[in-house]
Design a protein around this motif. Structure first.
Motif, PDB file in Angstrom:
ATOM      1  N   ASN A  96       0.975  -0.741  -0.078  1.00 50.04           N
ATOM      2  CA  ASN A  96       0.176   0.069  -0.138  1.00 50.04           C
ATOM      3  C   ASN A  96       0.734   1.339   0.185  1.00 50.04           C
ATOM      4  OD1 ASN A  96      -2.434  -1.466   0.466  1.00 50.04           O
ATOM      5  ND2 ASN A  96      -1.992  -1.594   2.852  1.00 50.04           N
ATOM      6  N   ILE A  97       1.741   1.434   0.900  1.00 48.12           N
ATOM      7  CA  ILE A  97       2.591   2.728   0.367  1.00 48.12           C
ATOM      8  C   ILE A  97       3.600   2.478  -0.639  1.00 48.12           C
ATOM      9  CG2 ILE A  97       5.049   3.126   1.542  1.00 48.12           C
ATOM     10  CD1 ILE A  97       4.416   1.882   4.274  1.00 48.12           C
ATOM     11  N   GLY A  98       3.789   1.827  -1.356  1.00 53.45           N
ATOM     12  CA  GLY A  98       4.626   1.738  -2.157  1.00 53.45           C
ATOM     13  C   GLY A  98       3.580   2.292  -3.572  1.00 53.45           C
ATOM     14  N   LYS A  99       2.090   1.430  -3.521  1.00 55.47           N
ATOM     15  CA  LYS A  99       1.148   1.708  -4.958  1.00 55.47           C
ATOM     16  C   LYS A  99       1.332   4.238  -4.487  1.00 55.47           C
ATOM     17  CE  LYS A  99      -1.213  -1.710  -5.176  1.00 55.47           C
ATOM     18  NZ  LYS A  99      -2.391  -2.811  -5.023  1.00 55.47           N
ATOM     19  N   LEU A 100       1.358   4.175  -2.850  1.00 56.01           N
ATOM     20  CA  LEU A 100       1.162   5.611  -2.797  1.00 56.01           C
ATOM     21  C   LEU A 100       2.353   5.786  -3.334  1.00 56.01           C
ATOM     22  CD1 LEU A 100       0.070   5.797   0.908  1.00 56.01           C
ATOM     23  CD2 LEU A 100      -1.137   6.117  -1.391  1.00 56.01           C
ATOM     24  N   TRP A 101       2.917   5.794  -3.133  1.00 56.43           N
ATOM     25  CA  TRP A 101       3.816   6.939  -3.505  1.00 56.43           C
ATOM     26  C   TRP A 101       4.610   6.953  -5.425  1.00 56.43           C
ATOM     27  CZ3 TRP A 101       7.589  10.027  -1.747  1.00 56.43           C
ATOM     28  CH2 TRP A 101       7.965   9.781   0.097  1.00 56.43           C
ATOM     29  N   ASP A 147       5.304  15.228   3.119  1.00 54.51           N
ATOM     30  CA  ASP A 147       5.311  14.566   4.731  1.00 54.51           C
ATOM     31  C   ASP A 147       5.459  13.375   5.645  1.00 54.51           C
ATOM     32  OD1 ASP A 147       7.701  16.601   4.159  1.00 54.51           O
ATOM     33  OD2 ASP A 147       6.152  18.359   5.602  1.00 54.51           O
ATOM     34  N   THR A 148       3.937  13.174   5.560  1.00 57.33           N
ATOM     35  CA  THR A 148       3.219  11.978   5.916  1.00 57.33           C
ATOM     36  C   THR A 148       4.188  11.118   5.097  1.00 57.33           C
ATOM     37  OG1 THR A 148       1.241  13.191   7.004  1.00 57.33           O
ATOM     38  CG2 THR A 148       1.079  11.371   7.132  1.00 57.33           C
ATOM     39  N   LEU A 149       3.721  10.620   4.415  1.00 58.69           N
ATOM     40  CA  LEU A 149       4.260   9.485   3.846  1.00 58.69           C
ATOM     41  C   LEU A 149       5.749   9.032   3.896  1.00 58.69           C
ATOM     42  CD1 LEU A 149       3.120   7.489   1.889  1.00 58.69           C
ATOM     43  CD2 LEU A 149       3.624   8.780  -0.180  1.00 58.69           C
ATOM     44  N   TYR A 150       5.843  10.257   4.013  1.00 58.09           N
ATOM     45  CA  TYR A 150       7.651   9.810   3.843  1.00 58.09           C
ATOM     46  C   TYR A 150       7.840   9.264   5.377  1.00 58.09           C
ATOM     47  CZ  TYR A 150      13.288  11.242   4.261  1.00 58.09           C
ATOM     48  OH  TYR A 150      14.030  10.340   4.266  1.00 58.09           O
ATOM     49  N   ASP A 151       7.356  10.025   6.519  1.00 63.30           N
ATOM     50  CA  ASP A 151       7.994   9.555   8.156  1.00 63.30           C
ATOM     51  C   ASP A 151       7.148   7.654   8.067  1.00 63.30           C
ATOM     52  OD1 ASP A 151       9.042  11.715   7.860  1.00 63.30           O
ATOM     53  OD2 ASP A 151       6.716  12.301   9.085  1.00 63.30           O
ATOM     54  N   SER A 185      18.211   2.368 -13.756  1.00 61.07           N
ATOM     55  CA  SER A 185      18.482   2.180 -14.727  1.00 61.07           C
ATOM     56  C   SER A 185      16.739   2.217 -14.823  1.00 61.07           C
ATOM     57  CB  SER A 185      17.824   0.088 -14.078  1.00 61.07           C
ATOM     58  OG  SER A 185      17.317   0.203 -12.799  1.00 61.07           O
ATOM     59  N   GLY A 186      16.100   2.875 -14.448  1.00 57.98           N
ATOM     60  CA  GLY A 186      15.045   3.685 -14.168  1.00 57.98           C
ATOM     61  C   GLY A 186      14.841   4.740 -15.534  1.00 57.98           C
ATOM     62  N   GLN A 187      13.659   5.138 -15.593  1.00 60.83           N
ATOM     63  CA  GLN A 187      13.874   6.374 -17.155  1.00 60.83           C
ATOM     64  C   GLN A 187      13.661   7.586 -15.899  1.00 60.83           C
ATOM     65  OE1 GLN A 187       9.684   5.674 -19.061  1.00 60.83           O
ATOM     66  NE2 GLN A 187      11.256   5.817 -20.697  1.00 60.83           N
ATOM     67  N   LEU A 188      14.626   8.584 -16.839  1.00 65.03           N
ATOM     68  CA  LEU A 188      15.330   9.773 -16.392  1.00 65.03           C
ATOM     69  C   LEU A 188      14.018  11.127 -15.691  1.00 65.03           C
ATOM     70  CD1 LEU A 188      17.871  11.855 -15.926  1.00 65.03           C
ATOM     71  CD2 LEU A 188      17.269  13.092 -18.477  1.00 65.03           C
ATOM     72  N   ILE A 189      13.345  10.960 -16.331  1.00 60.59           N
ATOM     73  CA  ILE A 189      12.189  12.127 -15.413  1.00 60.59           C
ATOM     74  C   ILE A 189      11.764  10.950 -14.166  1.00 60.59           C
ATOM     75  CG2 ILE A 189      10.300  13.392 -16.151  1.00 60.59           C
ATOM     76  CD1 ILE A 189      12.559  14.434 -17.332  1.00 60.59           C
ATOM     77  N   PRO A 190      11.158   9.811 -13.767  1.00 57.15           N
ATOM     78  CA  PRO A 190      10.876   9.942 -13.254  1.00 57.15           C
ATOM     79  C   PRO A 190      11.860   9.990 -11.755  1.00 57.15           C
ATOM     80  CG  PRO A 190       9.609   8.486 -14.552  1.00 57.15           C
ATOM     81  CD  PRO A 190      10.722   9.760 -15.196  1.00 57.15           C
ATOM     82  N   SER A 191      13.024   9.052 -11.589  1.00 57.76           N
ATOM     83  CA  SER A 191      14.255   9.220 -11.523  1.00 57.76           C
ATOM     84  C   SER A 191      14.205  10.573 -10.915  1.00 57.76           C
ATOM     85  CB  SER A 191      15.361   8.581 -12.528  1.00 57.76           C
ATOM     86  OG  SER A 191      15.167   7.256 -12.565  1.00 57.76           O
ATOM     87  N   LEU A 192      14.200  11.679 -11.148  1.00 60.17           N
ATOM     88  CA  LEU A 192      14.989  13.148 -10.693  1.00 60.17           C
ATOM     89  C   LEU A 192      13.520  13.944  -9.777  1.00 60.17           C
ATOM     90  CD1 LEU A 192      15.623  14.965 -14.478  1.00 60.17           C
ATOM     91  CD2 LEU A 192      17.549  14.509 -12.107  1.00 60.17           C
ATOM     92  N   VAL A 193      12.632  13.094 -10.198  1.00 60.05           N
ATOM     93  CA  VAL A 193      11.117  13.306  -9.388  1.00 60.05           C
ATOM     94  C   VAL A 193      11.271  12.600  -8.066  1.00 60.05           C
ATOM     95  CG1 VAL A 193       8.810  12.856  -9.164  1.00 60.05           C
ATOM     96  CG2 VAL A 193       9.221  13.961 -11.326  1.00 60.05           C
ATOM     97  N   LYS A 194      11.772  11.456  -7.846  1.00 59.45           N
ATOM     98  CA  LYS A 194      12.110   9.905  -6.814  1.00 59.45           C
ATOM     99  C   LYS A 194      13.682  10.772  -5.845  1.00 59.45           C
ATOM    100  CE  LYS A 194      11.411   5.871  -8.696  1.00 59.45           C
ATOM    101  NZ  LYS A 194      11.740   4.250  -9.113  1.00 59.45           N
ATOM    102  N   CYS A 195      14.021  11.329  -6.548  1.00 54.27           N
ATOM    103  CA  CYS A 195      14.795  12.228  -5.751  1.00 54.27           C
ATOM    104  C   CYS A 195      14.169  13.577  -5.284  1.00 54.27           C
ATOM    105  CB  CYS A 195      16.130  12.424  -6.454  1.00 54.27           C
ATOM    106  SG  CYS A 195      17.426  11.687  -7.418  1.00 54.27           S
ATOM    107  N   LEU A 196      13.701  14.041  -5.772  1.00 59.03           N
ATOM    108  CA  LEU A 196      12.602  15.659  -5.357  1.00 59.03           C
ATOM    109  C   LEU A 196      11.934  14.824  -3.746  1.00 59.03           C
ATOM    110  CD1 LEU A 196      12.197  17.900  -8.310  1.00 59.03           C
ATOM    111  CD2 LEU A 196      13.423  17.990  -6.113  1.00 59.03           C
ATOM    112  N   PHE A 197      10.928  13.657  -4.524  1.00 54.11           N
ATOM    113  CA  PHE A 197       9.868  13.092  -3.096  1.00 54.11           C
ATOM    114  C   PHE A 197      10.741  12.703  -1.783  1.00 54.11           C
ATOM    115  CE2 PHE A 197       6.939  13.455  -5.860  1.00 54.11           C
ATOM    116  CZ  PHE A 197       5.760  13.901  -4.696  1.00 54.11           C
TER     117      PHE A 197
END
Length: 301
Positions: free
Chosen positions: A42-47, A134-138, A187-199
């Motif tokens: 469930n946490i993974g799907k939210l992300w 913030d809540t999801l990260y924590d 190994s992921g695509q560039l744009i989602p990887s950049l957004v992951k870095c932000l999140f």
């Protein structure tokens, strides 16, 4: 002795962050029933939902998904530097074929993406979404026994002291504000990887020009670019990841490789892995490790 600059080359998924292993249950499965697998899914799907929504809404992902590039500066030569403040990205005729006119339009999009990355998600998301993030990260950090915050702390310690780029010890150090460099090769695509870095709060420690996607070109090619970019007599490289591809690529480059392991009793995971552990791998390949920022003794082999 001249001070060494260390370049840490990180994988993303199941190394700096956990996402795929949450979604498929392998992270929780390693705990033999002590963690609820469905909670992790469930946490993974939210992300996944948040990342894709931000990719499409703010980072042109729906438009450029089929035009993945290995790094944001790949098409800089096609960017004529025009002012994009009033540019209509929805009506410029951008298409999926990477022809000359589309390369320029894709370069424009990359320039805007780089600017948004540097400003961060606080410049994009409203207060309600920030609170949700913030809540999801924590929640994720708690579920994973502080994997996220521990990985980020390790990155921060690896980066070393902040410094004045005008007094860099060599030209390679001009690439960042820290003593050492963290680079991401995913190994992921560039744009989602950049957004992951932000999140996942990695953007202050991994600049947008230090994010590489091996999706189309493979990790060995990315490592070769990184070596060409940073290499010098006082530069040392180390690769950290969980997969066979980065292991083989590091071996080809004759760089140390540290394999990250999800198993809860492993020291090569987060929490657990430390800059001191990484310095040990540097010493095995390069023979010595510099005195670290906290004044530990030099190790010589």
């Amino acid at each position: 002795m001249d001070q060494k600059m260390k370049v840490y080359i990180w994988d993303m998924d199941e190394t700096l962050i956990l996402l795929k292993s949450l979604l498929d249950g392998t992270y929780a499965g390693a705990f033999n029933g002590s963690k609820n697998v469905q909670n992790g899914v469930n946490i993974g799907k939210l992300w996944e939902n948040h990342i894709l929504r931000v990719c499409d809404s703010y980072f042109f992902y729906e438009q450029i998904e089929s035009s993945n590039q290995p790094y944001l500066d790949a098409l800089n030569q096609f960017d004529d530097g025009i002012d994009l403040s009033d540019y209509n990205f929805s009506a410029d005729g951008f298409g999926p074929k990477i022809e000359a006119h589309n390369k320029r339009k894709l370069a424009y999009r990359h320039r805007v993406i780089a600017d948004k990355y540097r400003k961060g998600l606080f410049d994009i998301l409203n207060q309600d979404l920030i609170k949700l993030w913030d809540t999801l990260y924590d929640m994720t950090d708690t579920y994973t026994d502080r994997w996220l915050s521990s990985a980020r702390a390790c990155l921060e310690q690896c980066a070393g002291q902040e410094r004045d780029v005008t007094t860099s010890i060599n030209s390679a150090n001009a690439y960042g504000q820290f003593q050492h460099v963290n680079v991401l090769v995913t190994s992921g695509q560039l744009i989602p990887s950049l957004v992951k870095c932000l999140f996942f709060r990695l953007d202050k420690l991994i600049t947008c020009d230090n994010v590489y996607s091996s999706w189309d070109v493979g990790k060995l090619q990315c490592f070769s670019w990184i070596k060409e970019r940073f290499d010098g007599p006082n530069v040392q490289f180390c690769v950290i990841g969980d997969g066979w591809e980065e292991c083989e690529a590091a071996e080809s480059m004759r760089w140390p490789f540290v394999k990250v392991d999800l198993q809860p009793n492993s020291t090569h995971r987060f929490p657990g892995l430390t800059p001191g552990d990484l310095r040990h791998y540097f010493s095995i390949v390069y023979g010595t490790t510099d005195e670290d920022d906290e004044g530990s003794a030099v190790v010589t082999q």
